[in-house]
Enzyme design. Structure first.
Site, PDB file in Angstrom:
ATOM      1  N   ASP A 311       2.554  28.605 -14.514  1.00  0.00           N
ATOM      2  CA  ASP A 311       2.356  28.191 -12.991  1.00  0.00           C
ATOM      3  C   ASP A 311       1.227  28.057 -12.414  1.00  0.00           C
ATOM      4  OD1 ASP A 311       5.416  29.957 -12.476  1.00  0.00           O
ATOM      5  OD2 ASP A 311       3.941  31.692 -14.123  1.00  0.00           O
ATOM      6  N   HIS A 312       0.321  28.633 -13.602  1.00  0.00           N
ATOM      7  CA  HIS A 312      -1.143  28.040 -13.245  1.00  0.00           C
ATOM      8  C   HIS A 312      -1.523  26.419 -13.269  1.00  0.00           C
ATOM      9  CE1 HIS A 312      -5.288  27.665 -12.725  1.00  0.00           C
ATOM     10  NE2 HIS A 312      -5.578  26.452 -14.066  1.00  0.00           N
TER      11      HIS A 312
END
Length: 535
Positions: A311-312
């Site tokens: 996600d990051h």
């Protein structure tokens, strides 16, 4: 040690100056975050504009919800996707699970059956033709469980807008419209502004404090037998610590960093972006940030299947890549992603925080290394040291360089910090900016609406606050300095500096040995085959 200023070496006064600058930074950042939260979480926001467009002009959204196991409020969280105030014809909903044997699979079938007029489907990873069908191969993707889970849903998405929302978060009725408004640059009055490449929500945890059961969440985090008895001690209330962290330290800094916008700050609870952008940005031929050696690693979300913290990394790549005419990241202020939680022990909370930190250690190393300084106990030590060491404070405020003054300033600062956290968490848990209707579950009603959550008494709240603050530094030390492994749903991986992973296999239940590493920079690397989802 505080002493008379004329006896202090220059190096001590230099260190005190650094502490003073750090104190100013922390106070400023927290001030920005607090102001942003208070401003945007005091009342419902205007209705979004994008759902009111002509039918052919409403942007189509593919909502992808990765699922693993039965978690607290799972049905309500998934059902909220079908209760969005957004045209049904412009919503495609994909619920993703790794196996029909997953305990959540019947829940997914039930929720889809309850809304037969929606374009909705349950995708099972074991039935993905790319991984398991004729011509498919299980190693066509890396070991990242979440990417393996959602890969098919992403490939078969309809329209350009992708919204990935974890199964354990509840989405407000107007969240889809507000997310699209932010992404496409619509203002409530219908005027347009510069659109964003990526938008997301502030995550908030609500601890339901129901008797603890043998939840899959706990088993996964602890990798051992769980206690099925009702809570008997404070050690059974890790959910309070998680709730506290997300409503205080995390909320302040998440809001502030996303307001300033100097760096990407994203968690994977609820993120929206354009498929066309991610396809382009993961292509070495079209994005100079991608090395040519990565040409065989797939496009879109598949590109990140050999990494942890996908996600990051997705947010980071979109943030750093140039797309003319678009702003970077936009936090949809006031539209929180609510995660109900039940049955988390203190040990499970520690395990979760250790995992977060060990992942972040290689994604944002500098921020991770200075993280202890943003917590109350150590942050206020910097303040007390600066105030009792720098000669300015003695000259202008009469603060003596003594241990008594040091202790008084530290205790006073920590107390003020605690009071601010009490007020801020109470504000967030009122959920005043959340639009409610007949479908809103009790955990999303807030603490001031009838039938909602109860505001915690001060002593109960204070015990959780104190526990979280005193655990912060030991957890950071264990996670950052004393290890490099993370647990993904019962399987252990070593995180490499390039964010690729090496799987560690349990040999006869007695030892761990490394298997073939998953190299991020080599197309010929062998990939492990975990199918478990990462929160």
């Amino acid at each position: 040690m505080p002493a008379h200023n004329d006896q202090m070496p220059m190096i001590v006064q230099g260190a005190a100056l650094v502490s003073f600058v750090w104190t100013c930074i922390i106070v400023s950042v927290q001030g920005i975050g607090i102001c942003k939260i208070l401003r945007n979480n005091s009342a419902p926001h205007p209705k979004p504009f994008s759902p009111t467009l002509e039918k052919d002009e409403v942007p189509h959204i593919t909502v992808i919800r990765p699922v693993k196991g039965v978690e607290a409020g799972l049905y309500e969280c998934l059902a909220s996707t079908f209760q969005l105030a957004y045209p049904k014809s412009k919503l495609t909903i994909y619920l993703c699970v790794d196996s029909t044997r997953d305990p959540a699979y019947p829940v997914l079938q039930k929720v889809v059956a309850a809304y037969p007029d929606f374009d909705a489907k349950v995708f099972v990873e074991e039935q993905d033709p790319v991984l398991h069908g004729d011509g498919g191969h299980i190693d066509k993707l890396g070991p990242n469980p979440k990417i393996r889970n959602i890969s098919r849903a992403y490939r078969e998405a309809k329209g350009d807008i992708i919204w990935i929302a974890d199964c354990n978060v509840w989405l407000g009725a107007n969240s889809a419209g507000r997310m699209v408004d932010k992404l496409d640059g619509f203002l409530p009055d219908g005027t347009r502004t510069k659109p964003y490449k990526f938008v997301h929500q502030l995550p908030l945890v609500i601890d339901l404090e129901t008797p603890k059961t043998a939840t899959e969440e706990e088993q996964a985090l602890l990798s051992g037998p769980s206690n099925t008895s009702a809570p008997k001690s404070l050690l059974d209330y890790g959910g309070r610590l998680e709730e506290m962290f997300m409503a205080t330290t995390h909320a302040k800094f998440y809001s502030a960093i996303n307001t300033v916008g100097i760096a990407p700050c994203v968690v994977g609870k609820s993120n929206m972006f354009r498929k066309s952008h991610l396809e382009r940005l993961t292509d070495p031929a079209r994005n100079p940030l991608i090395p040519p050696a990565d040409a065989a690693r797939g496009r879109g979300v598949d590109y990140f299947s050999s990494y942890i913290c996908e996600d990051h990394l997705i947010g980071d790549l979109i943030f750093k890549s140039k797309i003319p005419g678009f702003k970077n990241h936009g936090l949809v202020h006031g539209e929180v992603a609510i995660q109900p939680m039940s049955g988390m022990t203190v040990a499970a909370y520690i395990a979760r925080r250790v995992r977060w930190l060990r992942v972040r250690k290689w994604t944002v190393l500098t921020a991770t290394l200075v993280e202890p300084g943003v917590e109350s106990l150590i942050g206020c030590l910097h303040m007390a040291f600066a105030f009792t060491t720098l000669p300015w404070f003695r000259s202008f405020f009469g603060i003596p360089p003594t241990w008594k003054a040091f202790g008084t300033i530290w205790i006073s600062a920590v107390t003020v910090w605690m009071v601010v956290d009490r007020l801020l968490s109470a504000k967030l848990h009122k959920l005043q900016s959340v639009d409610v209707d007949e479908n809103t579950p009790a955990f999303a009603l807030g603490s001031t609406r009838t039938g909602g959550i109860k505001k915690k008494p001060f002593l109960t709240w204070f015990a959780a606050w104190l526990g979280r603050e005193f655990l912060a530094f030991p957890i950071w030390t264990w996670a950052v300095l004393l290890g490099a492994t993370v647990n993904w749903r019962g399987q252990t991986f070593r995180v490499r500096p390039d964010m690729s992973v090496t799987r560690l296999d349990n040999v006869e239940g007695t030892s761990l040995r490394p298997s073939t590493p998953v190299a991020a920079e080599s197309a010929n690397s062998c990939r492990s085959t975990s199918k478990d989802r990462v929160d």
